[in-house]
Design an enzyme around this catalytic site. Structure first.
Site, PDB file in Angstrom:
ATOM      1  N   TYR A 160      33.804  15.702 -42.922  1.00 52.98           N
ATOM      2  CA  TYR A 160      32.961  15.508 -44.199  1.00 52.98           C
ATOM      3  C   TYR A 160      32.413  16.621 -45.298  1.00 52.98           C
ATOM      4  O   TYR A 160      32.426  16.823 -46.043  1.00 52.98           O
ATOM      5  CB  TYR A 160      32.051  14.638 -43.969  1.00 52.98           C
ATOM      6  CG  TYR A 160      31.656  13.596 -44.928  1.00 52.98           C
ATOM      7  CD1 TYR A 160      30.402  14.271 -45.512  1.00 52.98           C
ATOM      8  CD2 TYR A 160      32.192  12.849 -45.874  1.00 52.98           C
ATOM      9  CE1 TYR A 160      30.344  13.445 -46.740  1.00 52.98           C
ATOM     10  CE2 TYR A 160      31.398  12.336 -47.841  1.00 52.98           C
ATOM     11  CZ  TYR A 160      30.134  12.415 -47.492  1.00 52.98           C
ATOM     12  OH  TYR A 160      29.861  11.699 -48.311  1.00 52.98           O
ATOM     13  N   LYS A 164      33.265  18.027 -48.630  1.00 56.83           N
ATOM     14  CA  LYS A 164      31.731  17.989 -49.791  1.00 56.83           C
ATOM     15  C   LYS A 164      31.798  19.238 -50.298  1.00 56.83           C
ATOM     16  O   LYS A 164      30.995  19.363 -51.218  1.00 56.83           O
ATOM     17  CB  LYS A 164      30.636  17.283 -49.248  1.00 56.83           C
ATOM     18  CG  LYS A 164      31.183  15.710 -49.080  1.00 56.83           C
ATOM     19  CD  LYS A 164      31.139  15.109 -50.392  1.00 56.83           C
ATOM     20  CE  LYS A 164      31.765  13.070 -50.545  1.00 56.83           C
ATOM     21  NZ  LYS A 164      31.706  12.977 -52.159  1.00 56.83           N
TER      22      LYS A 164
END
Lengths: 254, 447
Positions: A160, A164
């Site tokens: 994740y 990002k």
């Protein structure tokens, strides 16, 4: 175009079911009801519910529009998104789609790549299209929901975090590239936010509700491209974490 | 062609356009022919921008082409009846400097002289003499423009096309030259009557009385005063002093220039509520307790805000919005002041005036009755309060002013300007390919 009071008339939301995007729309409409809300996302009950909600946020002459958008195959939505801009100026674009990969996703090559496609590649497609159209408009604010997770990869959610990090770099660079064109890019780095995406998880320290993110976004409209940390204390906290020696950082229980 | 970031005088919103300075009619026509939005859906159109004194987005065209007509700045010879042809890019400042020493004065002048004649006609500006002389459009002999098709055309008063362009906010054609009828004056001095009024009724009564006796009248109103002092103010009324008056300055002595420049940036928050109250108190106390008659200079009477150049910087980065409405209903004036006070919104530098009969243009702002103008620091929280005021203004049969507005919603426009459809029809004849556009026209869905 943002009015003289920095209120928008038209908003495009990419990721219609995002709790943060919903909170931003609510906050905007509280200042001034919107003339046009375009909700782009995957078809289904969730999106329908958001469309119904958005109906209460418009002026008597305003309208809510829907666009099919799936970040896994964003090019399928290209013509529809171009048509959104053809039909009239978009004052604010909110990029709020994204998946939080599970523990098992990180061990499955196909699932991991899919998460990267949604969070990063899909966003690259969308932001490139939006960047082009707002530049041609001569005005616009693009709000990109990044995360503090992108500032330094943690062993507990490096997938994740990496997606990002990529999104953050792209959006920040885009903001610089669009300098002088009348378009601003607001890169928002929240910490832990209580949303559908994080439901069931133990909240990290300095967690916030979507309304706090919305307040920060709305408060910065019309003030140029910048990076926003929510809450503001996240900025020095992340700066500290970023500079810890790796052997120390790796052992932190985060 | 340069890419420029443009805003209105309130600096509240900004957009980027390509700006050129065409020097000939042919160059103007050529620019218009490349921006036919009716033909090329992706075109953002063209707008002529004057000196950028409209407060909102009337002189902006995001993503499009903006023309500056500073090359069209000629002032022709002034005929015996006061008629003169003036280039659209000429500023009122330049016209005054030229005409006053010769014994002539503009028939209508707004609160600043730093507007172009073309811009002044496009906004159909009004001045302190509206109750007697109407707006600028009533004093024109002709308007020469280039239509949306690129054709030069002369419009005469009484024609539908004339009424479409005057007050048309630059959306019906590119004005190149205007014929004005100037007024004869004998001196560069004004005879000024100043009366302090203790409350709104007294202020309005004094304006009614002075309108019958003087050519130019206006009232400053303390919009922060409450209770029995609500609407207290200072009424200043004036006339051009004849040459024979004691203290009358000769025409050749006329001077007009800015005395001070404000610093380039002041921190926002300089103007707090308590500082505004102090300022208002000082202005009210400074006015004489009994009515006085004095001699005043033309600049100090007509253009007091020009004394500090770029005064809009005093509000800091957040900018400010100016809210001006006209209404046939006198009660709405009190209601507006009270509404702002209850909402904690500080209206500053408020000005009240009576309007006389209105002009013939469908989009001309002045309507018989009262007009109130206020400066409000631009904060998001102000938006719902002004939306509510817009609704009350529309309900009262009144309207807001496009030259001042930067935030109104489109839903009130048709009520405020009932002849909007008529204007759109006439505009389509002058601009069949939909060339002219502005951020204002897009926001309010004018055309």
């Amino acid at each position: 175009m943002l009015t003289a009071l920095a209120t928008p008339q038209s908003v495009l939301v990419l990721g219609a079911t995002s709790d943060i995007a919903t909170a931003v729309l609510d906050r905007l409409a509280r200042n001034a009801p919107l003339e046009r809300i375009v909700l782009a996302g995957r078809a289904g009950a969730h999106r329908d519910a958001e469309v119904a909600r958005a109906g209460a946020l418009t002026t008597p002459t305003g309208r809510v529009e829907v666009v099919d958008f799936d970040a896994l195959s964003p090019e399928d939505s290209g013509p529809a998104l171009e048509a959104v801009f053809d039909a009239g100026d978009i004052d604010v674009v909110i990029l709020a789609f994204g998946v939080l990969p599970s523990e098992s996703d990180a061990h499955d090559p196909a699932a991991a790549a899919a998460a990267a496609t949604v969070n990063f590649t899909g966003a690259v497609y969308a932001l490139t299209l939006v960047g082009e159209r707002t530049r041609r408009q001569g005005h616009g604010t693009v709000v990109v929901l990044s995360s503090v997770a992108g500032e330094r990869p943690r062993r507990s959610n490096y997938l994740y975090g990496a997606t990002k990090a990529g999104l953050d770099a792209f959006a920040t660079g885009l903001g610089d590239a669009l300098h002088g064109t009348g378009v601003s890019v607001l890169v928002v780095r929240p910490g832990f936010v209580h949303t559908k995406m994080t439901s069931g998880m133990a909240p990290a320290p300095l967690s916030v509700r979507p309304e706090a993110v919305a307040d920060a976004v709305v408060g910065h409209l019309g003030r140029g491209s910048r990076t926003l940390w929510v809450p503001r204390t996240m900025r020095p906290v992340m700066s500290l974490l970023r500079h810890l020696p790796r052997p120390v950082f790796r052992r932190l229980p985060i | 062609m340069t890419r420029e970031r443009l805003s209105g005088w309130g600096r509240g919103s900004w957009s980027v356009s390509d700006v050129t300075h065409p020097g000939t009619v042919e160059a103007v026509s050529a620019a218009l022919s490349t921006a036919r939005r009716g033909v090329d859906r992706s075109s953002r159109g063209v707008l002529v921008r004057g000196l950028g004194r409209s407060y909102g987005d009337a002189a902006m065209n995001a993503g499009g082409h903006v023309l500056r007509l500073d090359a069209f700045d000629s002032i022709g010879p002034i005929a015996e009846d006061g008629t003169v042809s003036v280039g659209a890019g000429t500023s009122l400042h330049a016209l005054l400097a030229h005409a006053v020493p010769l014994g002539w004065f503009p028939p209508v002048t707004p609160g600043t002289q730093h507007v172009t004649i073309g811009g002044a006609v496009s906004a159909d500006v009004h001045g302190k003499n509206h109750h007697r002389d109407g707006s600028l459009g009533a004093h024109l002999t002709h308007v020469d423009l280039v239509t949306g098709e690129g054709t030069p055309r002369r419009l005469l008063p009484g024609e539908a096309a004339f009424d479409t362009v005057v007050g048309g906010m630059g959306l019906a054609g590119a004005i190149l030259e205007v014929g004005l009828r100037l007024r004869r004056i004998e001196s560069a001095t004004m005879t000024v009557h100043t009366t302090r009024t203790p409350d709104l009724d007294a202020t309005m009564d004094q304006l009614r009385a002075d309108d019958a006796r003087h050519r130019y009248t206006v009232a400053w109103v303390d919009t922060l005063a409450r209770g029995t002092s609500l609407g207290r103010g200072v009424v200043t009324s004036g006339d051009h002093a004849p040459a024979s008056d004691d203290g009358a300055t000769g025409l050749s002595a006329y001077r007009s220039r800015a005395l001070l420049g404000a610093p380039p940036w002041l921190p926002s928050g300089l103007l707090t509520h308590s500082r505004m109250r102090l300022f208002n108190e000082a202005v009210y106390r400074r006015a004489p307790a009994r009515p006085t008659v004095t001699m005043g200079s033309i600049p100090s009477f007509f253009h007091p805000l020009d004394v500090v150049s770029n005064w809009n910087r005093a509000y800091g980065r957040a900018g400010f919005v100016q809210y001006q409405f006209a209404t046939p209903d006198p009660d709405l004036v009190a209601e507006a002041i009270v509404t702002l006070q209850h909402a904690g919104v500080d209206g500053f530098l408020a000005v009240l005036k009576r309007f006389g009969p209105s002009a013939s243009g469908p989009l001309s702002f002045p309507t018989p009755g009262w007009t109130l103008t206020l400066d409000i620091p631009a904060e998001r929280s102000v938006a719902p309060v002004l939306d509510r005021l817009d609704q009350r203004v529309a309900e009262s049969g009144g309207r807001t002013y496009f030259a001042k507005d930067g935030r109104m919603r489109p839903q009130f426009v048709t009520t405020m300007y009932p002849r909007l459809d008529e204007w759109r029809e006439q505009r389509a004849r002058l601009d069949p390919h939909d060339v002219f556009a502005s951020d204002l026209s897009r926001r309010l869905k004018l055309c």
